[in-house]
Enzyme design. Structure first.
Site, mmCIF file in Angstrom:
data_model
loop_
_atom_site.group_PDB
_atom_site.id
_atom_site.type_symbol
_atom_site.label_atom_id
_atom_site.label_comp_id
_atom_site.label_asym_id
_atom_site.label_seq_id
_atom_site.Cartn_x
_atom_site.Cartn_y
_atom_site.Cartn_z
ATOM 1 N N GLY A 213 63.304 -78.553 -30.202
ATOM 2 C CA GLY A 213 64.233 -78.449 -29.074
ATOM 3 C C GLY A 213 63.952 -79.505 -28.020
ATOM 4 O O GLY A 213 63.458 -80.598 -28.324
ATOM 5 N N CYS B 286 75.399 -73.357 -22.911
ATOM 6 C CA CYS B 286 76.567 -74.230 -23.034
ATOM 7 C C CYS B 286 77.819 -73.588 -22.432
ATOM 8 O O CYS B 286 78.766 -74.286 -22.070
ATOM 9 C CB CYS B 286 76.824 -74.551 -24.507
ATOM 10 S SG CYS B 286 75.322 -75.002 -25.400
ATOM 11 N N ASN C 280 49.762 -75.952 -38.550
ATOM 12 C CA ASN C 280 50.234 -74.638 -38.086
ATOM 13 C C ASN C 280 50.768 -74.665 -36.654
ATOM 14 O O ASN C 280 50.923 -73.612 -36.046
ATOM 15 C CB ASN C 280 49.102 -73.605 -38.191
ATOM 16 C CG ASN C 280 47.946 -73.935 -37.261
ATOM 17 O OD1 ASN C 280 47.782 -75.094 -36.862
ATOM 18 N ND2 ASN C 280 47.181 -72.931 -36.892
ATOM 19 N N GLY D 93 61.430 -76.049 -24.058
ATOM 20 C CA GLY D 93 62.623 -76.665 -23.474
ATOM 21 C C GLY D 93 62.288 -77.699 -22.416
ATOM 22 O O GLY D 93 61.311 -78.454 -22.531
ATOM 23 N N GLY E 45 69.411 -85.071 -14.669
ATOM 24 C CA GLY E 45 68.647 -85.219 -15.904
ATOM 25 C C GLY E 45 67.597 -84.140 -16.076
ATOM 26 O O GLY E 45 67.434 -83.258 -15.229
ATOM 27 N N VAL F 5 53.362 -68.512 -20.428
ATOM 28 C CA VAL F 5 52.086 -68.851 -21.072
ATOM 29 C C VAL F 5 51.516 -70.043 -20.319
ATOM 30 O O VAL F 5 52.180 -71.071 -20.160
ATOM 31 C CB VAL F 5 52.285 -69.157 -22.569
ATOM 32 C CG1 VAL F 5 51.011 -69.726 -23.169
ATOM 33 C CG2 VAL F 5 52.698 -67.895 -23.304
ATOM 34 N N GLY G 80 58.696 -69.700 -25.520
ATOM 35 C CA GLY G 80 60.087 -70.015 -25.199
ATOM 36 C C GLY G 80 61.031 -69.140 -26.004
ATOM 37 O O GLY G 80 60.931 -69.086 -27.236
ATOM 38 N N VAL H 238 79.890 -83.470 -27.694
ATOM 39 C CA VAL H 238 81.195 -83.484 -27.019
ATOM 40 C C VAL H 238 81.056 -82.856 -25.640
ATOM 41 O O VAL H 238 80.260 -81.943 -25.432
ATOM 42 C CB VAL H 238 82.292 -82.709 -27.790
ATOM 43 C CG1 VAL H 238 82.798 -83.490 -28.969
ATOM 44 C CG2 VAL H 238 81.828 -81.339 -28.220
HETATM 45 C C1 LIG Z 1 74.933 -76.108 -18.392
HETATM 46 C C2 LIG Z 1 74.543 -76.515 -19.781
HETATM 47 C C3 LIG Z 1 75.537 -76.785 -20.715
HETATM 48 C C4 LIG Z 1 75.189 -77.170 -22.023
HETATM 49 N N1 LIG Z 1 76.186 -77.435 -22.916
HETATM 50 C C5 LIG Z 1 75.879 -77.768 -24.196
HETATM 51 C C6 LIG Z 1 76.906 -77.974 -25.166
HETATM 52 O O1 LIG Z 1 78.104 -77.845 -24.869
HETATM 53 N N2 LIG Z 1 76.533 -78.312 -26.429
HETATM 54 C C7 LIG Z 1 75.232 -78.441 -26.800
HETATM 55 O O2 LIG Z 1 74.953 -78.726 -27.978
HETATM 56 N N3 LIG Z 1 74.222 -78.245 -25.894
HETATM 57 C C8 LIG Z 1 74.516 -77.917 -24.615
HETATM 58 N N4 LIG Z 1 73.513 -77.683 -23.706
HETATM 59 C C9 LIG Z 1 72.108 -77.897 -24.101
HETATM 60 C C10 LIG Z 1 71.511 -76.724 -24.859
HETATM 61 O O3 LIG Z 1 71.786 -75.531 -24.197
HETATM 62 C C11 LIG Z 1 70.009 -76.966 -24.958
HETATM 63 O O4 LIG Z 1 69.787 -78.201 -25.591
HETATM 64 C C12 LIG Z 1 69.274 -75.911 -25.764
HETATM 65 O O5 LIG Z 1 69.481 -74.636 -25.192
HETATM 66 C C13 LIG Z 1 67.764 -76.223 -25.755
HETATM 67 O O6 LIG Z 1 67.065 -75.231 -26.438
HETATM 68 P P1 LIG Z 1 65.482 -75.079 -26.279
HETATM 69 O O7 LIG Z 1 65.104 -73.890 -27.096
HETATM 70 O O8 LIG Z 1 64.824 -76.368 -26.536
HETATM 71 O O9 LIG Z 1 65.247 -74.774 -24.736
HETATM 72 P P2 LIG Z 1 65.734 -73.535 -23.871
HETATM 73 O O10 LIG Z 1 66.887 -72.854 -24.521
HETATM 74 O O11 LIG Z 1 65.898 -74.039 -22.484
HETATM 75 O O12 LIG Z 1 64.502 -72.524 -23.938
HETATM 76 C C14 LIG Z 1 63.245 -72.824 -23.418
HETATM 77 C C15 LIG Z 1 62.612 -71.543 -22.932
HETATM 78 O O13 LIG Z 1 61.205 -71.710 -22.782
HETATM 79 C C16 LIG Z 1 60.771 -70.966 -21.654
HETATM 80 N N5 LIG Z 1 59.456 -71.509 -21.240
HETATM 81 C C17 LIG Z 1 59.188 -72.756 -20.797
HETATM 82 N N6 LIG Z 1 57.853 -72.887 -20.562
HETATM 83 C C18 LIG Z 1 57.281 -71.693 -20.861
HETATM 84 C C19 LIG Z 1 55.950 -71.191 -20.829
HETATM 85 N N7 LIG Z 1 54.925 -71.966 -20.452
HETATM 86 N N8 LIG Z 1 55.731 -69.902 -21.188
HETATM 87 C C20 LIG Z 1 56.763 -69.121 -21.580
HETATM 88 N N9 LIG Z 1 58.051 -69.556 -21.652
HETATM 89 C C21 LIG Z 1 58.312 -70.822 -21.301
HETATM 90 C C22 LIG Z 1 61.899 -71.183 -20.674
HETATM 91 O O14 LIG Z 1 61.900 -70.179 -19.706
HETATM 92 C C23 LIG Z 1 63.128 -71.112 -21.590
HETATM 93 O O15 LIG Z 1 63.621 -69.806 -21.696
HETATM 94 C C24 LIG Z 1 73.823 -77.289 -22.391
HETATM 95 C C25 LIG Z 1 72.819 -76.992 -21.453
HETATM 96 C C26 LIG Z 1 73.165 -76.612 -20.168
HETATM 97 C C27 LIG Z 1 72.083 -76.295 -19.163
#
Ligand SMILES: Cc1cc2nc3c(=O)[nH]c(=O)nc-3n(C[C@H](O)[C@H](O)[C@H](O)COP(=O)(O)OP(=O)(O)OC[C@H]3O[C@@H](n4cnc5c(N)ncnc54)[C@H](O)[C@@H]3O)c2cc1C
Length: 452
Positions: A284, A43, A279, A107, A241, A80, A9, A332
């Site tokens: 997230g 965001c 390890n 994510g 959701g 992956v 990710g 927010v």
């Molecule tokens: C429209 C929108 C508005 C938002 N606004 C806000 C806000 O105002 N404030 C706030 O705090 N949060 C906000 N969020 C939420 C915030 O963006 C997310 O909580 C945060 O980006 C999550 O991070 P993450 O690293 O867990 O997941 P992500 O940033 O989603 O990254 C996960 C990555 O893993 C990759 N992946 C998944 N499975 C595999 C695999 N098997 N192999 C390789 N890669 C894989 C995906 O392609 C993705 O790129 C918003 C989200 C959205 C969609």
């Protein structure tokens, strides 16, 4: 010692861990992502669709070269498919990669309920930069948009599109918008503001079918308290959701919790067969952590939480002893000129957990009454056994600051009396002489003492 770190990710968690490790250790870092882009602000997407931010590339906070220059081995558009936990390898579209440390930062994916017509052209979800670009190509100023789901993303997007002048209908199955983060009375203020912006807000109703031959033409809405009807529509955005992308971890034998997220300990390490693995980390939106007030399993769907988790994971891989404490997830949502923020638990979550609460409410202004501008400021404080356990603030300005202060107050165990002793700063352009938070605390105290 140089070790291999593999990160699944390249989102908020993945790239923060990767850059932290490159700055603080000599480890080899390999990152895989199914996504076409990295290092962009999810965001910010609603605000490009609104037209406040010029274009999607503006959301890319770091160009790819930065990561390559740092020596991060980044594989975009590479999924992956399997983790060989015993052999400490991952198998991707591109081959087999060995790891000493593994970070699962996959994510989540949008949860899409089965709706007749869901496969038609013009039906979208909004999760990635590419999703935003696709919607932007499809939408024009005369479009009619139905958004299904009034959580944070659906509500914020409805406001953004309405400000752009697009006709929006927001349909929510539950009786209120923002059901996970706000009480109904506070959510109503947001709904009223959406209505002022021109959004048709339909709560307590569900979308029965999306209609059209090839393209979306209309949506059939059915509800107990709203008349069944057909809303003409060119675009449907499903914002019902998210589900943690934890299948790959489940298949590897790592423990998955009640939330569907990968269970982590306070160091964000995962476990298998009842043993914590030293390890393997998860962080997230794919990771299950603990909620501060109830101690319940919880997934924080916030970029701010993701970044904090990433630093904890990075520090631990770098040999420190970092802890991610139970989360309060202050949040927010910005809807046109209004901001709605919350932290801690809602009255509904309290009831689900058999926590009896007393709520204090107040309505004030964000500036002195005589000072131009400003807006109404509504505050709701939720107390249990006199301790603050939740707070909600809705206003045109000054929301984030109050939510952040109240977040600290909850974490420090502040009581209603502490909040009444809370000294707040004052100047007419930025506040009332007594902050409306104090009035809300006063209201709660009167109720606790049977005086209100
Ligand atoms: C429209 C929108 C508005 C938002 N606004 C806000 C806000 O105002 N404030 C706030 O705090 N949060 C906000 N969020 C939420 C915030 O963006 C997310 O909580 C945060 O980006 C999550 O991070 P993450 O690293 O867990 O997941 P992500 O940033 O989603 O990254 C996960 C990555 O893993 C990759 N992946 C998944 N499975 C595999 C695999 N098997 N192999 C390789 N890669 C894989 C995906 O392609 C993705 O790129 C918003 C989200 C959205 C969609």
């Amino acid at each position: 010692m140089t070790e291999n770190v593999v990160i699944l990710g390249a989102g908020a968690v993945g790239m923060t861990v990767a850059t932290y490790l490159k700055r603080h250790t000599g480890h080899r870092v390999t990152v895989f992502s199914s996504d076409t882009h990295t290092a962009y602000s999810q965001c910010g997407i609603p605000f490009v669709l609104e037209g406040v931010i010029h274009d999607f590339p503006d959301l890319i906070v770091r160009p790819l070269d930065t990561f390559l220059d740092m020596g991060i081995d980044l594989h975009l558009e590479t999924t992956v498919n399997h983790i060989d936990a015993t052999g400490q390898k991952v198998i991707s579209d591109e081959g087999i990669f060995e790891y000493d440390h593994l970070v699962i930062a996959t994510g989540s994916v949008p949860f899409i309920p089965t709706i007749k017509g869901g496969e038609l052209d013009g039906v979208f979800t909004l999760h990635t930069l590419s999703d935003g670009m696709k919607i932007n190509c499809y939408i024009n100023d005369g479009s009619r948009v139905v958004i299904i789901g009034a959580g944070g993303i659906g509500t914020e997007l409805a406001g953004s599109l309405a400000v752009r002048g697009i006709a929006v209908t927001l349909v929510e199955a539950l009786p209120q918008a923002l059901p996970l983060t706000m009480d109904p009375d506070m959510a109503l203020l947001v709904q009223q503001h959406l209505t002022l912006l021109g959004v048709q807000v339909v709560t307590g109703a569900h979308v029965d079918s999306i209609n059209g031959k090839r393209h979306v033409r209309s949506v059939s809405v059915q509800g107990d308290t709203v008349p069944t009807g057909t809303v003409l529509s060119d675009i449907v955005i499903v914002a019902t959701g998210l589900r943690a992308l934890s299948g790959i971890a489940r298949d590897a034998g790592y423990k998955i919790g009640a939330t569907g997220g990968i269970v982590t300990d306070e160091h964000l390490r995962v476990s298998a067969d009842g043993e914590i693995l030293d390890n393997v980390y998860a962080g997230g939106e794919c990771a299950e952590v603990k909620e501060f007030v109830t101690g319940s399993p919880f997934i924080s769907r916030l970029g701010s939480a993701a970044r904090r988790m990433a630093l904890v994971i990075g520090e631990n891989i770098a040999g420190q002893d970092a802890v991610y404490p139970p989360t309060l997830s202050p949040n927010v949502v910005v809807v046109g000129e209004m901001t709605a923020g919350s932290v801690g638990i809602t009255s509904h979550t309290a009831a689900l957990n058999d926590i009896s609460v007393v709520c204090g409410i107040s309505e004030g202004r964000t500036r002195a009454g005589y000072y131009p501008g400003g807006s109404q400021l509504n505050v709701k404080l939720i107390f249990s056994n006199r301790r603050l356990v939740g707070a909600q603030v809705v206003a045109g300005e000054g929301v984030k600051e109050r939510i952040d202060a109240l977040s600290l107050a909850i974490r420090m165990g502040a009581t209603v009396d502490d909040l009444l002793e809370w000294e707040t700063a004052y100047a007419p352009p930025v506040s009332m002489i007594i902050d409306p938070v104090t009035f809300a605390a006063d209201d709660a105290k009167m109720k606790m003492e049977g005086l209100a």
